[in-house]
Design an enzyme around this catalytic site. Structure first.
Site, PDB file in Angstrom:
ATOM      1  N   HIS A 100       0.843  -1.194   0.000  1.00 52.33           N
ATOM      2  CA  HIS A 100       0.000   0.000   0.000  1.00 52.33           C
ATOM      3  C   HIS A 100       0.873   1.238   0.000  1.00 52.33           C
ATOM      4  CE1 HIS A 100       0.788  -1.157   4.164  1.00 52.33           C
ATOM      5  NE2 HIS A 100       0.783   0.128   4.445  1.00 52.33           N
ATOM      6  N   HIS A 102       0.909   5.298   1.152  1.00 56.53           N
ATOM      7  CA  HIS A 102       0.284   6.304   2.024  1.00 56.53           C
ATOM      8  C   HIS A 102       0.304   7.668   1.344  1.00 56.53           C
ATOM      9  CE1 HIS A 102       0.727   4.042   6.008  1.00 56.53           C
ATOM     10  NE2 HIS A 102       1.540   3.357   5.235  1.00 56.53           N
TER      11      HIS A 102
HETATM   12  P1  5GP Z   1       2.052   0.381   7.321  1.00 59.71           P
HETATM   13  O1  5GP Z   1       2.650   0.754   8.652  1.00 59.71           O
HETATM   14  O2  5GP Z   1       1.921  -1.124   7.154  1.00 59.71           O
HETATM   15  O3  5GP Z   1       2.743   1.041   6.169  1.00 59.71           O
HETATM   16  O4  5GP Z   1       0.617   1.039   7.320  1.00 59.71           O
HETATM   17  C1  5GP Z   1      -0.546   0.328   7.609  1.00 59.71           C
HETATM   18  C2  5GP Z   1      -1.620   1.348   7.905  1.00 59.71           C
HETATM   19  O5  5GP Z   1      -2.858   0.706   7.885  1.00 59.71           O
HETATM   20  C3  5GP Z   1      -1.464   2.003   9.269  1.00 59.71           C
HETATM   21  O6  5GP Z   1      -1.252   3.407   9.112  1.00 59.71           O
HETATM   22  C4  5GP Z   1      -2.772   1.686   9.991  1.00 59.71           C
HETATM   23  O7  5GP Z   1      -3.279   2.757  10.741  1.00 59.71           O
HETATM   24  C5  5GP Z   1      -3.693   1.309   8.854  1.00 59.71           C
HETATM   25  N1  5GP Z   1      -4.701   0.320   9.209  1.00 59.71           N
HETATM   26  C6  5GP Z   1      -4.496  -0.828   9.892  1.00 59.71           C
HETATM   27  N2  5GP Z   1      -5.657  -1.507  10.037  1.00 59.71           N
HETATM   28  C7  5GP Z   1      -6.603  -0.767   9.410  1.00 59.71           C
HETATM   29  C8  5GP Z   1      -8.007  -0.946   9.223  1.00 59.71           C
HETATM   30  O8  5GP Z   1      -8.631  -1.915   9.656  1.00 59.71           O
HETATM   31  N3  5GP Z   1      -8.669   0.024   8.535  1.00 59.71           N
HETATM   32  C9  5GP Z   1      -8.011   1.129   8.035  1.00 59.71           C
HETATM   33  N4  5GP Z   1      -8.743   2.009   7.375  1.00 59.71           N
HETATM   34  N5  5GP Z   1      -6.693   1.321   8.196  1.00 59.71           N
HETATM   35  C10 5GP Z   1      -5.999   0.395   8.886  1.00 59.71           C
END
Ligand code: 5GP
Length: 137
Positions: A100, A102
């Site tokens: 993903h 951001h």
């Molecule tokens: P990462 O740290 O893996 O790059 O980012 C994952 C993101 O997914 C985090 O910023 C976290 O807040 C978001 N996230 C995790 N679980 C959920 C969810 O169930 N729904 C949504 N909308 N975001 C989520």
């Protein structure tokens, strides 16, 4: 590698999310714990763990959506700028192992600034650059 990620559950509408855009290849929704208001995630519907295994066409689709929605996200929250990042593996902060990107709206006064920067010792940059070139060869 598992495809049963929380993001797959959002794609399948098994759990709720504030979805802002969807097409055949990607979905975009608000991060549940935003760094700033409007923080949006763009996720491919075809599973990949992160940058190290994602297929070219899957990443192309993700970046097309990033480019499409970035101005809309900026305008919705009247942001001054935007940080666009992808965390890959736990050392970088990845916590959801489904690729993903951001989109983090930035504000002049949000206090986040820049990631801390370091300095190379003499010769270190040239040595690392050579290793990267060799890895690409
Ligand atoms: P990462 O740290 O893996 O790059 O980012 C994952 C993101 O997914 C985090 O910023 C976290 O807040 C978001 N996230 C995790 N679980 C959920 C969810 O169930 N729904 C949504 N909308 N975001 C989520």
């Amino acid at each position: 590698m598992t495809e049963d990620t929380v993001f797959m559950k959002i794609i399948r509408r098994e759990i709720p999310a504030d979805i802002v855009y969807e097409d055949a290849s990607t979905i975009a929704f608000l991060d549940i714990r935003p760094n700033n208001p409007g923080h949006t995630l763009v996720v491919p519907k075809t599973f990949a763990r992160n940058i190290f295994d994602i297929r070219d066409e899957t990443l192309d689709a993700v970046m097309h959506t990033v480019r499409l929605i970035a101005p809309a996200v900026r305008n919705a929250v009247s942001a001054d700028g935007m940080t666009i990042i992808m965390n890959n593996e736990p050392a970088s902060g990845q916590i959801v192992f489904h690729a993903h990107v951001h989109l983090i709206p930035r504000f002049s006064n949000d206090g986040f600034g820049h990631l801390p920067q370091k300095q190379y010792v003499p010769g270190e940059a040239a040595s690392i650059a050579e290793k990267i070139r060799q890895a690409l060869a």
